[in-house]
Design an enzyme around this catalytic site. Structure first.
Site, mmCIF file in Angstrom:
data_model
loop_
_atom_site.group_PDB
_atom_site.id
_atom_site.type_symbol
_atom_site.label_atom_id
_atom_site.label_comp_id
_atom_site.label_asym_id
_atom_site.label_seq_id
_atom_site.Cartn_x
_atom_site.Cartn_y
_atom_site.Cartn_z
ATOM 1 N N CYS A 792 0.785 -1.292 -0.037
ATOM 2 C CA CYS A 792 -0.140 -0.144 0.059
ATOM 3 C C CYS A 792 0.816 1.351 0.017
ATOM 4 O O CYS A 792 0.455 2.215 -0.480
ATOM 5 C CB CYS A 792 -0.851 -0.010 1.228
ATOM 6 N N PHE A 793 1.951 1.219 0.789
ATOM 7 C CA PHE A 793 2.815 2.335 0.714
ATOM 8 C C PHE A 793 4.062 2.246 -0.204
ATOM 9 O O PHE A 793 4.976 3.339 -0.098
ATOM 10 C CB PHE A 793 3.240 2.519 2.484
#
Length: 826
Positions: A792-793
């Site tokens: 996600c990051f």
């Protein structure tokens, strides 16, 4: 009762003496009636009586010696309105019943007005209201002091302006002229009364519920504009601006100049005068917008005013021309009509001036953008955001004049680097940008993609979106179950999903799911799509997909998933063949060149038939008829390409038709249901029609949006867009990492990128196109631990390995594709 009018029975208009300039001003607008007692040789008359409250006209035939009373009786027999409730007006004066038509000065083909009187009282209340206002204004102009005059006039307007008859008396008694005279009078308080009264009138006009009545009051607002302009007031005078704004706003509410308004051409002339005036203001605005110092804080109201008046004007021109024999693409010319002479030419002049000024503006903008790229400046002018609005209006105007469209598109093609920048930076979802489809050559991929993606609705909070829990081993079957029963609205709001027995959630997992489910949807084993023989990335629907009884529902789901992937900007590594893309864009005519990739064998055969010697094909050596054999579910079936096709022999005269029908059957008819169901699912995710979305794009654009970059991953670009946490760029582990990545195969780099980010195919811009910068973070794990990721990051974590060999071994393990999936966390 005022001295302007007497009673209905015996009244006539009298001009009242007023001191000073006010009297001179009013005398030019006061109605007079001159009697004509001269007898003519002909005693027969034909004239027209217009009923003001119905806008109907009655034709009357009478003798010059007939009395007004006899005419009223004729009208009464036609309208069923008793004589006592009728009044005839000619040249601003009520006609007396005992007078003859000759005494009244009525000529052949004259126009009279019939005004109805309310039956409940002896005199019309709207007549009284207008009469009272006139008396009040005249008294004020003489210097008399009247308490609460402003509110009295306002209350008259508020009470009676919703009456069609009131509009007539308002014009008949020259109230606009009187109010402007009051505004100009030497008494200080009078200006405030007039200002308040005119502003009240404008406000009430805009609040009226009847559009037809609003259309009539357009004339009054135009009168105010012209009267104020006539005494020297322009855009520097607040009252004039209010009147012009009110006129423009009422035009918008009414939907343009009413075509059934008898003064339509007068109104159009008034509108073009406003456009010409606003265009001069707009030219000054554009000059200011080109300079950084003067562009700060400038108001773009003039831009909105220009659009507000040009729209109704264009509609009026189109309606006026639709009634003539001319084509809509024309050099407008109405010199024969004195009311309209030269009006369209004024708009043409405005177009030429503004187009030339826009060329200057775009040149300045282009220079600023070049300087920015070269690091010489980062100047963004405040006025740039409004250039597109002006260009859009100029585009619409260009359609009215020969050669204007060529000039318009020529300018944008010359400044081709500027327009895409404006589209990406300034076009919003609420804007109407269909005009840009007229000539896509002036745009680029990035701007067309921006326009297409705006057709997706805004996502809601992902946490409250549609939830899915998918088994990796059943990714297609379980995704189908979830997606087929989901409501379109819930999917538009976002998706929240996870894989069974895994903790990871979020955007990274969603990106991974898109890649995995699309790989299954387009897997030839599932018989939904066929890969092109010469390009296995390209697919089109499989005509034999009916082997699965649920195949059409699968196509709906496929359409939904592809649309969602585009909306989320996830590149799934597949592309559509041209025969599929064209039909999604609404083009169902497939040509021979279109099938080159989809069926190379059929392409070659058809090409040979078309190029074959005519005598040879006429000899029936090929044995072809207008029929074809297809294999479905294990058995072959003969299909006629046209009625009686099996017995219709292909020859040199009909071979082009044969090839066309053969291609249409193979790539349109046989897959029409699959295409339409895919399109239905795709449209579920859009906030517009499916056709609108695909018409914004070329096939090459769609390829880049769906597949991503075709270029090999650049390690240097990768490094530029990577930051570090716990490590420094010159640490041994970071140097080792990039050396190892540089030696990897192209496929290993893709797998590593996928493990790190759940992105397997980069956007066309490369790493710059990702939603955020990548991050390498130091973990506290010992050497024997593999790297991990937070997709996600875009975060990759690994321990400070003690040697390059150990790091290479660990990275080698995670770059095996069957291991890279599900190894990271959200």
């Amino acid at each position: 009762m005022s001295s302007i009018t007497k009673t209905i029975a015996g009244g006539c208009f009298h001009q009242q003496s007023i001191n000073g300039a006010t009297a001179d001003h009013l005398s030019n607008h006061s109605p007079e009636l001159k009697f004509n007692d001269t007898k003519t040789t002909s005693s027969e008359l034909q004239f027209f009586v217009r009923m003001m409250w119905k806008c109907n006209t009655i034709v009357i035939h009478a003798s010059r010696e007939d009395t007004v009373e006899s005419i009223l009786q004729q009208i009464s027999s036609k309208t069923k309105i008793p004589i006592e409730y009728q009044r005839l007006i000619y040249n601003g004066k009520q006609l007396q019943q005992q007078q003859s038509l000759s005494q009244c000065g009525i000529e052949n083909d004259a126009n009279l007005q019939l005004v109805g009187q309310l039956r409940s009282i002896g005199r019309s209340v709207v007549w009284n209201s207008a009469d009272d206002i006139v008396s009040m204004i005249l008294n004020l102009c003489r210097g008399e002091s009247l308490n609460g005059a402003s509110m009295i006039i306002h209350n008259h307007f508020a009470k009676y302006m919703n009456n069609f008859e009131y509009f007539y008396f308002f014009k008949l008694m020259k109230i606009p002229s009187l109010l402007v005279a009051l505004y100009m009078s030497p008494f200080a308080c009078n200006k405030n009364i007039a200002d308040f009264s005119i502003e009240s009138f404008i406000e009430i006009c805009l609040d009226l519920k009847c559009k037809k009545l609003q259309g009539f009051y357009l004339e009054i607002l135009l009168d105010f504009c012209e009267l104020l302009r006539g005494v020297g007031f322009t855009c520097d005078e607040p009252l004039y601006v209010s009147c012009r704004d009110g006129f423009g706003n009422l035009l918008t509410l009414v939907g343009g100049v009413p075509i059934n308004n008898p003064n339509m051409k007068v109104l159009l002339r008034g509108v073009v005068d406003c456009v010409h005036e606003i265009a001069d203001e707009l030219l000054m605005y554009l000059d200011l917008s080109m300079n950084w110092d003067t562009a700060k804080g400038i108001s773009y109201k003039v831009v909105l005013d220009f659009v507000k008046f040009c729209g109704p004007l264009r509609m009026g021109f189109a309606e006026e021309q639709a009634t003539s024999d001319e084509s809509l693409n024309y050099d407008i010319c109405y010199e024969e009509d004195p009311l309209f002479s030269g009006v369209p030419d004024q708009l043409h002049i405005v177009f030429i001036k503004l187009l030339s000024k826009m060329d200057e503006c775009l040149q300045v903008m282009e220079d600023c953008l070049v300087n920015k790229e070269q690091g010489k400046g980062d100047v963004i002018h405040n006025g740039w955001s409004h250039y597109l609005i002006i260009l859009k209006e100029l585009f619409h105007i260009s359609k009215f004049y020969s050669g204007a469209q060529e000039k318009f598109w020529g300018l944008l093609l010359h400044r081709k680097n500027v327009l895409p920048h404006m589209i990406v930076r300034y076009v919003k979802k609420t804007d109407d940008h269909q005009w840009l489809l007229e000539n896509k050559i002036v745009t680029d991929f990035e701007s067309r993609r921006h326009l297409a993606l705006m057709l997706f609705p805004d996502s809601k909070d992902e946490i409250s979106g549609y939830e899915m829990l998918i088994d990796r081993s059943q990714v297609l079957a379980e995704s189908f179950e979830y997606m087929s029963r989901a409501k379109a609205k819930s999917l538009q709001g976002g998706i929240f999903m996870a894989f069974k027995n895994e903790k990871a959630t979020g955007p990274g997992v969603l990106r991974e799911w898109f890649v995995l489910v699309c790989r299954e949807i387009f897997n030839p084993k599932n018989a939904l799509f066929v890969a092109c023989p010469n390009d296995h990335r390209r697919f089109f629907p499989n005509a034999a997909s009916k082997v699965n009884s649920l195949h059409l529902k699968y196509f709906i789901v496929s359409g939904r998933i592809i649309a969602l992937a585009l909306k989320k900007k996830v590149h799934v590594g597949i592309v559509f063949d041209r025969v599929f893309f064209k039909q999604l864009a609404g083009n169902y005519i497939i040509t021979l060149e279109d099938i080159r990739d989809a069926d190379p064998i059929m392409y070659s055969s058809c090409k040979q038939i078309l190029e074959m010697d005519a005598d040879y094909i006429d000899s029936d050596a090929l044995g072809l008829t207008f029929s074809t054999e297809v294999e479905e579910l294990g058995h072959r079936e003969l299909i006629e390409l046209c009625p009686g096709g099996e017995s219709l022999v292909v020859d040199s005269k009909n071979r082009e038709k044969y090839v066309h029908l053969l291609i249409q059957n193979r790539f349109v008819t046989s897959i029409s249901k699959q295409v339409s169901h895919f399109a239905e699912g795709f449209a579920d995710i859009l906030s517009c029609s499916r056709l609108e979305f695909f018409q914004f794009l070329d096939l090459e654009d769609f390829d880049l949006m769906l597949h991503g970059s075709e270029n090999a991953i650049s390690v240097e670009d990768w490094k530029v867009h990577t930051k570090y946490h716990g490590y420094k760029e010159n640490d041994h582990q970071i140097s080792w990492f990039w050396k190892i990545v540089g030696r990897m195969s192209a496929e290993q780099k893709k797998v590593l990128l996928f493990f790190w980010t759940s992105v397997k195919h980069l956007p066309v811009e490369g790493f710059r196109g990702l939603s955020s910068t990548l991050l390498i973070s130091k973990s506290s794990k010992p050497d024997n631990h593999l790297p991990s990721s937070h997709t996600c990051f875009y975060k990759l974590c690994f321990p400070p390995y003690s040697s390059m060999a150990i790091m290479q071994d660990r990275l080698g393990i995670i770059t095996q594709e069957h291991i890279s999936c599900s190894f990271g966390t959200a």
